[in-house]
Scaffold this active site. Structure first.
Site, PDB file in Angstrom:
ATOM      1  N   LYS A 130       0.871  -1.192   0.000  1.00 23.55           N
ATOM      2  CA  LYS A 130       0.000   0.000   0.000  1.00 23.55           C
ATOM      3  C   LYS A 130       0.896   1.226   0.000  1.00 23.55           C
ATOM      4  CE  LYS A 130      -4.432   0.997   0.184  1.00 23.55           C
ATOM      5  NZ  LYS A 130      -5.578   0.155  -0.203  1.00 23.55           N
ATOM      6  N   ASP A 170      -7.089   4.312  -4.456  1.00 26.28           N
ATOM      7  CA  ASP A 170      -7.704   4.190  -3.132  1.00 26.28           C
ATOM      8  C   ASP A 170      -8.291   5.571  -2.854  1.00 26.28           C
ATOM      9  OD1 ASP A 170      -7.768   2.154  -0.711  1.00 26.28           O
ATOM     10  OD2 ASP A 170      -7.366   4.092   0.198  1.00 26.28           O
TER      11      ASP A 170
HETATM   12  P1  NDP Z   1     -12.912   7.815  -2.745  1.00 23.13           P
HETATM   13  O1  NDP Z   1     -11.821   8.811  -2.598  1.00 23.13           O
HETATM   14  O2  NDP Z   1     -13.499   7.593  -4.086  1.00 23.13           O
HETATM   15  O3  NDP Z   1     -14.118   8.172  -1.758  1.00 23.13           O
HETATM   16  C1  NDP Z   1     -13.899   8.267  -0.390  1.00 23.13           C
HETATM   17  C2  NDP Z   1     -15.191   8.665   0.279  1.00 23.13           C
HETATM   18  O4  NDP Z   1     -15.043   8.500   1.680  1.00 23.13           O
HETATM   19  C3  NDP Z   1     -15.571  10.114   0.048  1.00 23.13           C
HETATM   20  O5  NDP Z   1     -16.956  10.220   0.113  1.00 23.13           O
HETATM   21  C4  NDP Z   1     -14.901  10.808   1.230  1.00 23.13           C
HETATM   22  O6  NDP Z   1     -15.498  12.033   1.596  1.00 23.13           O
HETATM   23  C5  NDP Z   1     -15.127   9.781   2.321  1.00 23.13           C
HETATM   24  N1  NDP Z   1     -14.075   9.888   3.324  1.00 23.13           N
HETATM   25  C6  NDP Z   1     -12.738   9.733   3.128  1.00 23.13           C
HETATM   26  N2  NDP Z   1     -12.070   9.935   4.260  1.00 23.13           N
HETATM   27  C7  NDP Z   1     -12.993  10.227   5.191  1.00 23.13           C
HETATM   28  C8  NDP Z   1     -12.925  10.537   6.557  1.00 23.13           C
HETATM   29  N3  NDP Z   1     -11.749  10.583   7.207  1.00 23.13           N
HETATM   30  N4  NDP Z   1     -14.093  10.755   7.214  1.00 23.13           N
HETATM   31  C9  NDP Z   1     -15.278  10.707   6.558  1.00 23.13           C
HETATM   32  N5  NDP Z   1     -15.399  10.430   5.264  1.00 23.13           N
HETATM   33  C10 NDP Z   1     -14.276  10.191   4.588  1.00 23.13           C
HETATM   34  O7  NDP Z   1     -12.330   6.451  -2.147  1.00 23.13           O
HETATM   35  P2  NDP Z   1     -12.818   4.961  -2.397  1.00 23.13           P
HETATM   36  O8  NDP Z   1     -14.277   4.909  -2.599  1.00 23.13           O
HETATM   37  O9  NDP Z   1     -11.916   4.365  -3.411  1.00 23.13           O
HETATM   38  O10 NDP Z   1     -12.419   4.281  -1.000  1.00 23.13           O
HETATM   39  C11 NDP Z   1     -13.339   4.189   0.082  1.00 23.13           C
HETATM   40  C12 NDP Z   1     -12.902   3.076   1.023  1.00 23.13           C
HETATM   41  O11 NDP Z   1     -12.855   1.835   0.307  1.00 23.13           O
HETATM   42  C13 NDP Z   1     -11.498   3.229   1.613  1.00 23.13           C
HETATM   43  O12 NDP Z   1     -11.492   2.661   2.906  1.00 23.13           O
HETATM   44  C14 NDP Z   1     -10.630   2.391   0.688  1.00 23.13           C
HETATM   45  O13 NDP Z   1      -9.445   1.953   1.324  1.00 23.13           O
HETATM   46  C15 NDP Z   1     -11.579   1.228   0.427  1.00 23.13           C
HETATM   47  N6  NDP Z   1     -11.314   0.432  -0.757  1.00 23.13           N
HETATM   48  C16 NDP Z   1     -11.228   0.983  -2.003  1.00 23.13           C
HETATM   49  C17 NDP Z   1     -11.025   0.182  -3.104  1.00 23.13           C
HETATM   50  C18 NDP Z   1     -11.035   0.716  -4.480  1.00 23.13           C
HETATM   51  O14 NDP Z   1     -10.976  -0.084  -5.416  1.00 23.13           O
HETATM   52  N7  NDP Z   1     -11.124   2.035  -4.700  1.00 23.13           N
HETATM   53  C19 NDP Z   1     -10.819  -1.270  -2.976  1.00 23.13           C
HETATM   54  C20 NDP Z   1     -11.012  -1.762  -1.628  1.00 23.13           C
HETATM   55  C21 NDP Z   1     -11.228  -0.925  -0.584  1.00 23.13           C
HETATM   56  P3  NDP Z   1     -14.820  13.442   1.149  1.00 23.13           P
HETATM   57  O15 NDP Z   1     -15.162  13.590  -0.297  1.00 23.13           O
HETATM   58  O16 NDP Z   1     -15.452  14.440   2.038  1.00 23.13           O
HETATM   59  O17 NDP Z   1     -13.336  13.297   1.394  1.00 23.13           O
HETATM   60  O1  2IT Z   2      -7.860  -1.605  -0.679  1.00 28.39           O
HETATM   61  C1  2IT Z   2      -7.832  -2.100  -1.827  1.00 28.39           C
HETATM   62  O2  2IT Z   2      -8.007  -3.298  -2.033  1.00 28.39           O
HETATM   63  C2  2IT Z   2      -7.628  -1.181  -2.952  1.00 28.39           C
HETATM   64  N1  2IT Z   2      -7.553   0.027  -2.747  1.00 28.39           N
HETATM   65  C3  2IT Z   2      -7.495  -1.715  -4.349  1.00 28.39           C
HETATM   66  C4  2IT Z   2      -6.108  -2.242  -4.584  1.00 28.39           C
HETATM   67  C5  2IT Z   2      -5.800  -2.649  -5.993  1.00 28.39           C
HETATM   68  O3  2IT Z   2      -4.613  -2.948  -6.226  1.00 28.39           O
HETATM   69  O4  2IT Z   2      -6.675  -2.690  -6.857  1.00 28.39           O
END
Ligand code: NDP
Ligand code: 2IT
Length: 451
Positions: A130, A170
């Site tokens: 990561k 992420d």
């Molecule tokens: P994005 O940046 O697309 O969206 C993040 C969202 O979460 C936004 O709505 C943001 O709000 C909110 N957010 C972020 N930090 C905080 C915080 N500290 N408190 C409250 N709200 C918060 O990210 P993703 O959708 O990609 O990721 C969301 C979660 O999913 C994370 O935990 C990530 O690690 C996990 N994840 C993502 C994957 C992927 O493929 N993208 C795969 C597996 C897991 P704001 O706009 O106000 O910042």
């Molecule tokens: O937390 C996760 O699994 C991710 N942000 C996606 C990682 C990836 O390599 O697609």
């Protein structure tokens, strides 16, 4: 050595905390795995003798670097970049990059540790890593984000590669940032290879990578409910966040007949009792990815409630999908969800539930899918993107839809196998995911000897 001579869980955690002071998220993630793995390996001497968990909880290496860039006013700005290469026993390091002001070593070590088990669960050959930076993309112009990404990759390119370490998106890193970083890698290395996943379709991206995490999280809930001969159809659902994972979770819930009544961002949540249908969802996706605005604007547009500085878990529901960030469900909120009748939680975000909140869910024996299983669909399709890049072809969308569906079902069944409680129909998916994820990595490490 007799089994009783081994360190116990408390001694193991005391050592981990001593070696990694103040890294509370990292302690939390390791504890969750260790508490299951210690029971499992109690009578398996080889895992003790080889110090397997101790080694998985010590990253292979950590790279920390300065990232300098110029803002639009010509000011020099300085951020800190990181890549935690946790474990490559079963494949190249693989895991996302996070750009958020809260990024620090504790958060990235917890995420890289979790990723090691998650990637193992997918069944694909990927190790765990990561990375990220304490850069805040909010309010930055496209040009500022581009200059930051280029500067970040100017150092990172030395440490990654299609067979070495393959980052992806992420929090704060989506299609735009991946494009800028891929462009800079290609320019520096003069090689067009699959060094990042989540790329645009024009330059080696995979169909449904964008949708995969959110869809997968909902599939996992579907599969847990199916064991109980139940379904998402007709259920009231809470979703938090409004980014990549949250919005595609909503899309899939809608397809399966559920009703999503909340979404959120870091400023609060919206509550729409009529449900966030596909038209409303399209407005939110445009708001968050094109206009990069705040969720409150959606409440005005839909004429629904906005609750500033609050999280959605106070709203009564059948199912909950935390899809924003770590520790976004406190123990009290977990208990409130149970009290209000919530029967299932599927974690789209990484480690969104506090430790005692998880215990509340498992003690209440509601359906609970931990993040390393429930959100593995994203990295699984990343793994498939790597395969397509190696073969220099792009598979058809339907093939990827089917593969994602099958991989999620496989993860569910694997967790069920290791997590089924003797003498009842209860499945402890936390235990199942931890042990199923651990064994493959552990057995590969044993094969390599002491390295
Ligand atoms: P994005 O940046 O697309 O969206 C993040 C969202 O979460 C936004 O709505 C943001 O709000 C909110 N957010 C972020 N930090 C905080 C915080 N500290 N408190 C409250 N709200 C918060 O990210 P993703 O959708 O990609 O990721 C969301 C979660 O999913 C994370 O935990 C990530 O690690 C996990 N994840 C993502 C994957 C992927 O493929 N993208 C795969 C597996 C897991 P704001 O706009 O106000 O910042
Ligand atoms: O937390 C996760 O699994 C991710 N942000 C996606 C990682 C990836 O390599 O697609």
């Amino acid at each position: 050595m007799a089994v009783s001579d081994h360190v116990n869980l408390d001694q193991f955690m005391a050592g981990l905390k001593r070696r990694n002071p103040g890294e509370t998220e990292f302690h939390q993630a390791v504890y969750e795995v260790a508490s299951n793995v210690f029971d499992y390996i109690e009578d398996k001497e080889i895992y003790h003798a080889q110090q397997i968990l101790r080694r998985i909880a010590e990253p292979d290496r950590i790279i920390i670097f300065r990232v300098c860039w110029e803002d639009d006013n010509g000011n020099v700005r300085v951020n800190r970049g990181y890549r935690v290469q946790n474990n490559n026993s079963i494949g190249p390091y693989k895991g996302g990059i996070r750009f958020h002001p809260s990024v620090n070593l504790s958060i990235l070590k917890f995420l890289a540790f979790e990723q090691t088990f998650k990637n193992s669960l997918t069944g694909l050959p990927m190790g765990g890593g990561k990375g990220g930076a304490d850069f805040n993309p909010r309010g930055k112009s496209d040009n500022e984000v581009m200059r930051f990404c280029q500067s970040f990759m100017t150092e990172l390119h030395r440490h990654v590669g299609e067979d070495v370490d393959v980052p992806a998106g992420d929090i704060g890193v989506g299609a735009r940032e991946i494009g800028y970083m891929f462009g800079q890698y290609k320019r520096l290395e003069n090689r067009f290879v699959g060094v990042l996943t989540g790329k645009g379709m024009e330059f080696g991206g995979s169909p449904i990578r964008t949708e995969a995490t959110g869809y997968g999280t909902v599939y996992f809930m579907h599969d847990m409910l199916a064991v109980k001969k139940d379904a998402i159809d007709g259920k009231t659902c809470l979703v938090s966040g409004s980014g990549n994972v949250a919005t595609y979770a909503v899309e899939k819930i809608n397809q399966l007949g559920g009703k999503v009544v909340t979404l959120s961002d870091s400023s609060g949540y919206i509550y729409d009792k009529d449900g966030i249908d596909d038209d409303k969802l399209a407005f939110i996706v445009d708001l968050k990815t094109v206009r990069r605005g705040r969720i409150e604007e959606a409440a005005k547009e839909f004429n629904c409630e906005f609750h500033a500085d609050k999280r959605p878990w106070e709203v009564p529901c059948d199912l909950a999908f935390p899809c924003a960030t770590q520790n976004e469900i406190s123990t009290e909120e977990a208990k409130l969800l149970i009290k209000n009748g919530c029967m299932g939680v599927s974690e789209g975000a990484n480690m969104p539930t506090e430790q005692d909140g998880i215990h509340a869910f498992t003690n209440a024996k509601i359906l609970f899918a931990p993040s390393k299983a429930a959100n593995a669909g994203g990295v699984a399709v990343s793994g498939l993107e790597m395969s397509q890049n190696s073969a220099r072809i792009t598979w058809k969308e339907q093939e990827l839809q089917d593969l994602l569906r099958n991989i999620m079902q496989g993860i569910h069944d694997n967790c069920q196998e290791y997590g089924a409680e003797a003498g009842s129909d209860y499945v402890d998916y936390v235990k199942g995911a931890n042990i199923a994820g651990f064994t493959k990595v552990a057995d590969a490490m044993i094969a390599y000897g002491v390295v």
